[in-house]
Write an enzyme that holds these catalytic residues in place. Structure first.
Site, PDB file in Angstrom:
ATOM      1  N   VAL A  16      -2.660  13.141  13.963  1.00  0.00           N
ATOM      2  CA  VAL A  16      -3.223  14.678  14.078  1.00  0.00           C
ATOM      3  C   VAL A  16      -4.706  14.746  13.456  1.00  0.00           C
ATOM      4  CG1 VAL A  16      -1.118  16.175  14.525  1.00  0.00           C
ATOM      5  CG2 VAL A  16      -1.530  15.403  12.166  1.00  0.00           C
TER       6      VAL A  16
ATOM      7  N   THR B 105      -9.390  15.287  14.002  1.00  0.00           N
ATOM      8  CA  THR B 105     -10.099  16.028  14.498  1.00  0.00           C
ATOM      9  C   THR B 105     -11.004  14.855  15.366  1.00  0.00           C
ATOM     10  OG1 THR B 105     -11.770  15.535  12.855  1.00  0.00           O
ATOM     11  CG2 THR B 105     -10.476  17.701  12.942  1.00  0.00           C
TER      12      THR B 105
ATOM     13  N   ARG C 161      -3.155   4.890  -4.259  1.00  0.00           N
ATOM     14  CA  ARG C 161      -4.377   5.080  -3.828  1.00  0.00           C
ATOM     15  C   ARG C 161      -4.439   6.479  -3.498  1.00  0.00           C
ATOM     16  NH1 ARG C 161      -7.313  -0.025  -1.919  1.00  0.00           N
ATOM     17  NH2 ARG C 161      -6.245  -1.593  -2.566  1.00  0.00           N
TER      18      ARG C 161
ATOM     19  N   ARG D  90      -4.937  16.794   3.631  1.00  0.00           N
ATOM     20  CA  ARG D  90      -4.439  17.365   4.974  1.00  0.00           C
ATOM     21  C   ARG D  90      -3.047  17.058   4.897  1.00  0.00           C
ATOM     22  NH1 ARG D  90      -8.521  17.728   8.974  1.00  0.00           N
ATOM     23  NH2 ARG D  90      -8.943  19.503   7.771  1.00  0.00           N
TER      24      ARG D  90
ATOM     25  N   SER E 297     -13.847  19.090  16.432  1.00  0.00           N
ATOM     26  CA  SER E 297     -14.597  19.685  15.397  1.00  0.00           C
ATOM     27  C   SER E 297     -16.063  19.728  15.403  1.00  0.00           C
ATOM     28  CB  SER E 297     -14.140  18.952  14.086  1.00  0.00           C
ATOM     29  OG  SER E 297     -14.293  17.878  14.092  1.00  0.00           O
ATOM     30  N   ASP E 298     -16.401  18.753  16.251  1.00  0.00           N
ATOM     31  CA  ASP E 298     -18.048  18.565  16.516  1.00  0.00           C
ATOM     32  C   ASP E 298     -18.057  18.416  17.916  1.00  0.00           C
ATOM     33  OD1 ASP E 298     -18.624  18.076  13.585  1.00  0.00           O
ATOM     34  OD2 ASP E 298     -16.817  16.883  14.151  1.00  0.00           O
TER      35      ASP E 298
ATOM     36  N   HIS F  70       0.761  -1.102  -0.120  1.00  0.00           N
ATOM     37  CA  HIS F  70      -0.014  -0.066   0.004  1.00  0.00           C
ATOM     38  C   HIS F  70       0.918   1.284   0.239  1.00  0.00           C
ATOM     39  CE1 HIS F  70      -2.381  -3.121   1.729  1.00  0.00           C
ATOM     40  NE2 HIS F  70      -3.285  -2.754   1.087  1.00  0.00           N
TER      41      HIS F  70
ATOM     42  N   GLY G 251      -5.823  11.984   8.988  1.00  0.00           N
ATOM     43  CA  GLY G 251      -6.687  11.163   8.360  1.00  0.00           C
ATOM     44  C   GLY G 251      -6.831  11.382   6.830  1.00  0.00           C
TER      45      GLY G 251
HETATM   46  N1  HPA Z   1     -17.415  10.720  15.253  1.00  0.00           N
HETATM   47  C1  HPA Z   1     -16.121  10.115  14.891  1.00  0.00           C
HETATM   48  N2  HPA Z   1     -15.169  11.002  14.494  1.00  0.00           N
HETATM   49  C2  HPA Z   1     -15.148  11.943  14.497  1.00  0.00           C
HETATM   50  C3  HPA Z   1     -16.436  12.986  14.791  1.00  0.00           C
HETATM   51  C4  HPA Z   1     -17.584  12.037  15.077  1.00  0.00           C
HETATM   52  O1  HPA Z   1     -18.472  12.505  15.318  1.00  0.00           O
HETATM   53  N3  HPA Z   1     -15.937  13.987  14.553  1.00  0.00           N
HETATM   54  C5  HPA Z   1     -14.860  14.094  14.181  1.00  0.00           C
HETATM   55  N4  HPA Z   1     -14.427  12.919  13.760  1.00  0.00           N
END
Ligand code: HPA
Length: 235
Positions: free
Chosen positions: A89, A91, A44, A25, A204-205, A5, A21
Site C-alpha cells: 500500500v 504512493t 533497523r 506509516r 501522490s504526484d 533483518h 514503504g
Molecule cells: N517516482 C517514484 N516513486 C514515487 C513517485 C515518483 O515520482 N511518487 C510517489 N512514489
C-alpha cells in the site's frame, strides 16, 4: 528464531501482510486500523505489527524504499515467516493524463528498469503480474464501496531521480499509468516463492502535470486506500 533483518519470533506474522514503504506509516496503520496490535519487529526501525481487523489476524510492516529494500523484507516474510499474501500500500507518481491526485491504482502489471527479474529468470524478460485473486478482491471491494480505481501497468523504477528528462513521456506513450519503486520486484519474488502479491497505490504526484499532494492530503488518501484494502482482504 529471527532473520538477518526481522527480529520477530516464528509465528509472529499473519499469512497476510500490508506492506507500506514507510515504517512510520506501518505504525500509523497498526494504531489506527488494527485491534490489539503488537509490535513484532523493530530491527533497523523497520516496524512490523500484527493485530486484528474485523476478527481476522493481519500484519503490517514497512518495506523501505525501492526493490532492494522491499525484496529483503518480503523474502524473509515469505520464506521464514510463512507469509502467503503481501499487499503493498503505497504512493505513486502518475504519468497518464487519465489520472489525478488522490486516484487509486491497482497495479495489474509492473514494467521496470530493474534487473532483478532477469536475475531470477535466467536472463529472460518476466511479465511481472499481480495475483489475480488479490486484484479481484480489491477491485470488487472498490465497486461495492463505489470507489473508482484505475487498473493497469505501472513502472517500478530504481531511480527516483531519473537522469532522463523524457522518461515520463516515454512511459505514458506505452500506456503506463504511474511510477513507483517496488511492485515489479515484489511480483517477481511472489512468483519465485509461490506467494501472492498486489500493489495498491494512491497517486501522490503527477509527473507530467507538476502536481503534488501536501502532507495532509497524503495521509487522508493513504488512510482511505488502506481501509479499502483491509475491507477487501478481510471481507
Ligand atoms: N517516482 C517514484 N516513486 C514515487 C513517485 C515518483 O515520482 N511518487 C510517489 N512514489
Amino acid at each position: 528464531m529471527s532473520t538477518p533483518h526481522i527480529d520477530a519470533p516464528e509465528g509472529a506474522f499473519a499469512p497476510t501482510v500490508l506492506f507500506p514503504g514507510d515504517p512510520l506509516r506501518a505504525q500509523h496503520i497498526a494504531q489506527r486500523f488494527l485491534a490489539d496490535a503488537v509490535l513484532v519487529t523493530s530491527a533497523r526501525n523497520m516496524f512490523g505489527y500484527t493485530g486484528d481487523y474485523r476478527g481476522q489476524r493481519i500484519s503490517v510492516m514497512g518495506s523501505g524504499m525501492g526493490i532492494a529494500s522491499s525484496s529483503i523484507y518480503a523474502t524473509e516474510l515469505i520464506r521464514h515467516y510463512g507469509v502467503k499474501r503481501i499487499v503493498r500500500v503505497g504512493t505513486c507518481g502518475a504519468v497518464s493524463d487519465d489520472l489525478d491526485l488522490g486516484d487509486l491504482v491497482l497495479a495489474l502489471s509492473a514494467s521496470t528498469d530493474s534487473n532483478v527479474n532477469r536475475l531470477r529468470f535466467a536472463g529472460m524478460d518476466f511479465a511481472a503480474g499481480a495475483s489475480y485473486r488479490l486484484l479481484r478482491d480489491v477491485a470488487d471491494q472498490a465497486e461495492r464501496a463505489r470507489v473508482a480505481v484505475h487498473v493497469g501497468n505501472v513502472f517500478s523504477t530504481d531511480l527516483f531521480y531519473s537522469p532522463n528528462p523524457n522518461m515520463a513521456d516515454t512511459l505514458a506513450a506505452m500506456g503506463i499509468l504511474a511510477v513507483e519503486m517496488e511492485a515489479a520486484g515484489l511480483y517477481g519474488l511472489a512468483a519465485e516463492f509461490g506467494a501472492q502479491a498486489l500493489a495498491v497505490l494512491t497517486v501522490s504526484d503527477h509527473l507530467r502535470h507538476d502536481a503534488h499532494m501536501d502532507v495532509r492530503q497524503r495521509q487522508t488518501g493513504v488512510d482511505a486506500m488502506v481501509e479499502l484494502t483491509l475491507d477487501a482482504l478481510c471481507a
